[in-house]
Scaffold this motif. Structure first.
Motif, mmCIF file in Angstrom:
data_model
loop_
_atom_site.group_PDB
_atom_site.id
_atom_site.type_symbol
_atom_site.label_atom_id
_atom_site.label_comp_id
_atom_site.label_asym_id
_atom_site.label_seq_id
_atom_site.Cartn_x
_atom_site.Cartn_y
_atom_site.Cartn_z
ATOM 1 N N ILE A 258 0.871 -1.179 0.000
ATOM 2 C CA ILE A 258 0.000 0.000 0.000
ATOM 3 C C ILE A 258 0.904 1.224 0.000
ATOM 4 C CG2 ILE A 258 -1.839 1.193 1.224
ATOM 5 C CD1 ILE A 258 -2.164 -1.704 2.656
ATOM 6 N N ASN A 259 0.652 2.132 -0.922
ATOM 7 C CA ASN A 259 1.521 3.292 -1.105
ATOM 8 C C ASN A 259 0.767 4.588 -0.870
ATOM 9 O OD1 ASN A 259 3.702 1.580 -2.229
ATOM 10 N ND2 ASN A 259 2.223 1.291 -3.862
ATOM 11 N N ALA A 260 1.435 5.532 -0.198
ATOM 12 C CA ALA A 260 0.884 6.860 0.034
ATOM 13 C C ALA A 260 2.017 7.876 -0.076
ATOM 14 C CB ALA A 260 0.229 6.951 1.407
ATOM 15 N N GLU A 261 1.675 9.042 -0.569
ATOM 16 C CA GLU A 261 2.681 10.091 -0.710
ATOM 17 C C GLU A 261 3.017 10.750 0.613
ATOM 18 O OE1 GLU A 261 1.532 12.747 -3.850
ATOM 19 O OE2 GLU A 261 1.573 11.128 -5.337
ATOM 20 N N THR A 262 2.097 10.645 1.583
ATOM 21 C CA THR A 262 2.322 11.240 2.900
ATOM 22 C C THR A 262 1.921 10.245 3.981
ATOM 23 O OG1 THR A 262 0.099 12.156 2.974
ATOM 24 C CG2 THR A 262 1.834 13.567 2.030
ATOM 25 N N LEU A 263 2.373 10.496 5.179
ATOM 26 C CA LEU A 263 1.919 9.743 6.344
ATOM 27 C C LEU A 263 0.698 10.452 6.928
ATOM 28 C CD1 LEU A 263 5.358 9.013 8.040
ATOM 29 C CD2 LEU A 263 4.028 7.523 6.518
ATOM 30 N N ASP A 264 -0.132 9.704 7.632
ATOM 31 C CA ASP A 264 -1.291 10.334 8.254
ATOM 32 C C ASP A 264 -0.873 11.009 9.568
ATOM 33 O OD1 ASP A 264 -1.154 8.361 10.228
ATOM 34 O OD2 ASP A 264 -3.059 7.423 9.700
ATOM 35 N N ALA A 265 -1.842 11.518 10.303
ATOM 36 C CA ALA A 265 -1.555 12.229 11.555
ATOM 37 C C ALA A 265 -0.887 11.340 12.596
ATOM 38 C CB ALA A 265 -2.846 12.819 12.116
ATOM 39 N N ASN A 266 -1.055 10.014 12.452
ATOM 40 C CA ASN A 266 -0.416 9.065 13.365
ATOM 41 C C ASN A 266 0.979 8.657 12.911
ATOM 42 O OD1 ASN A 266 -2.712 8.663 15.199
ATOM 43 N ND2 ASN A 266 -3.684 7.802 13.376
ATOM 44 N N GLY A 267 1.386 9.130 11.741
ATOM 45 C CA GLY A 267 2.708 8.793 11.219
ATOM 46 C C GLY A 267 2.764 7.462 10.505
ATOM 47 N N HIS B 141 10.160 -19.392 -5.041
ATOM 48 C CA HIS B 141 11.267 -18.469 -4.816
ATOM 49 C C HIS B 141 11.820 -17.898 -6.128
ATOM 50 C CE1 HIS B 141 13.191 -22.269 -5.664
ATOM 51 N NE2 HIS B 141 14.316 -21.627 -5.887
ATOM 52 N N VAL B 142 11.342 -18.382 -7.271
ATOM 53 C CA VAL B 142 11.860 -17.896 -8.553
ATOM 54 C C VAL B 142 10.794 -17.283 -9.460
ATOM 55 C CG1 VAL B 142 13.821 -19.502 -8.564
ATOM 56 C CG2 VAL B 142 11.662 -20.174 -9.643
ATOM 57 N N ALA B 143 9.523 -17.278 -9.047
ATOM 58 C CA ALA B 143 8.483 -16.763 -9.938
ATOM 59 C C ALA B 143 7.353 -16.108 -9.147
ATOM 60 C CB ALA B 143 7.906 -17.900 -10.790
ATOM 61 N N SER B 144 6.910 -14.980 -9.658
ATOM 62 C CA SER B 144 5.769 -14.292 -9.078
ATOM 63 C C SER B 144 5.071 -13.499 -10.170
ATOM 64 C CB SER B 144 6.199 -13.360 -7.942
ATOM 65 O OG SER B 144 7.013 -12.328 -8.424
ATOM 66 N N ALA B 145 3.837 -13.090 -9.891
ATOM 67 C CA ALA B 145 3.088 -12.222 -10.791
ATOM 68 C C ALA B 145 2.211 -11.341 -9.928
ATOM 69 C CB ALA B 145 2.242 -13.044 -11.755
ATOM 70 N N GLY B 146 1.910 -10.156 -10.444
ATOM 71 C CA GLY B 146 1.117 -9.260 -9.638
ATOM 72 C C GLY B 146 0.359 -8.250 -10.454
ATOM 73 N N TYR B 147 -0.322 -7.387 -9.721
ATOM 74 C CA TYR B 147 -1.060 -6.288 -10.345
ATOM 75 C C TYR B 147 -0.905 -5.054 -9.469
ATOM 76 C CZ TYR B 147 -4.546 -3.561 -12.727
ATOM 77 O OH TYR B 147 -5.170 -2.571 -13.452
ATOM 78 N N ARG B 148 -0.601 -3.923 -10.113
ATOM 79 C CA ARG B 148 -0.440 -2.654 -9.415
ATOM 80 C C ARG B 148 -1.340 -1.620 -10.086
ATOM 81 N NH1 ARG B 148 5.406 -1.075 -9.283
ATOM 82 N NH2 ARG B 148 5.079 -1.414 -11.488
ATOM 83 N N GLY B 149 -2.015 -0.827 -9.271
ATOM 84 C CA GLY B 149 -2.876 0.208 -9.807
ATOM 85 C C GLY B 149 -3.050 1.339 -8.829
ATOM 86 N N THR B 150 -3.423 2.485 -9.354
ATOM 87 C CA THR B 150 -3.667 3.653 -8.513
ATOM 88 C C THR B 150 -5.074 3.603 -7.934
ATOM 89 O OG1 THR B 150 -4.375 4.958 -10.421
ATOM 90 C CG2 THR B 150 -2.054 5.118 -9.788
ATOM 91 N N GLY C 193 -9.611 6.740 1.686
ATOM 92 C CA GLY C 193 -9.111 6.189 0.427
ATOM 93 C C GLY C 193 -8.451 7.210 -0.473
ATOM 94 N N ASN C 194 -8.928 8.454 -0.443
ATOM 95 C CA ASN C 194 -8.339 9.475 -1.314
ATOM 96 C C ASN C 194 -6.963 9.940 -0.836
ATOM 97 O OD1 ASN C 194 -9.143 10.990 0.889
ATOM 98 N ND2 ASN C 194 -10.264 12.514 -0.299
ATOM 99 N N GLU C 195 -6.540 9.469 0.332
ATOM 100 C CA GLU C 195 -5.204 9.785 0.839
ATOM 101 C C GLU C 195 -4.178 8.733 0.440
ATOM 102 O OE1 GLU C 195 -5.347 10.439 5.038
ATOM 103 O OE2 GLU C 195 -6.902 11.960 4.880
ATOM 104 N N LEU C 196 -4.644 7.657 -0.178
ATOM 105 C CA LEU C 196 -3.742 6.585 -0.613
ATOM 106 C C LEU C 196 -3.461 6.741 -2.101
ATOM 107 C CD1 LEU C 196 -5.385 3.631 1.321
ATOM 108 C CD2 LEU C 196 -3.353 4.958 1.965
#
Length: 132
Positions: free
Chosen positions: A38-47, A122-131, A108-111
């Motif tokens: 989970i990615n966010a550009e800022t931390l919340d008030a709790n850090g 240990h040698v293979a994975s697949a994923g999905y990333r989205g905004t 949600g709009n803060e993420l």
């Protein structure tokens, strides 16, 4: 960009249609170690990015209906090759809905984005990333 990662696992069985899949056309099992980032550009008030407990619970609840199941027999996957990529996108969509509704302990709009990675080994994975 700040990132929090939680991890869980799921054991499933499935088979694939199509010559591309060779012996995986037969019923076989897989144990996936699944990472949720989970990615966010800022931390919340709790850090923090999100509530780690809520993130782990959401990941676990997303995977739970598939655990110890033959995915070929689940109505939601009828006629679909449940590839690792497909499962990652399906999990992403469900977790993103929770994130957007504030279910990870932060509006949600803060993420910024999520990434779901299904590690096959240990040698293979697949994923999905989205905004969000």
């Amino acid at each position: 960009m700040f990132t929090v990662t939680v991890r869980d696992h799921v054991m499933i069985a499935h088979s694939f249609k199509g010559d591309l899949f060779g012996p995986a056309q037969r019923l076989h099992g897989a144990t996936y170690v699944v990472d949720l980032r989970i990615n966010a550009e800022t931390l919340d008030a709790n850090g923090v990015v999100v509530d780690i407990g809520a993130a782990h619970t959401t990941l676990s609840e997303t995977l739970k209906p598939w655990a110890y199941q033959n995915l070929d027999e689940l109505e939601e996957f009828a006629g679909v090759n449940t590839t690792t990529e497909f499962l990652a996108k399906t999990a992403f969509d469900r977790i993103a809905a929770v994130a957007r509704s504030g279910g990870l302990g932060r509006a949600g709009n803060e993420l910024h984005s999520l990434e779901v990675v299904f590690n096959e080994s240990h040698v293979a994975s697949a994923g999905y990333r989205g905004t969000l």
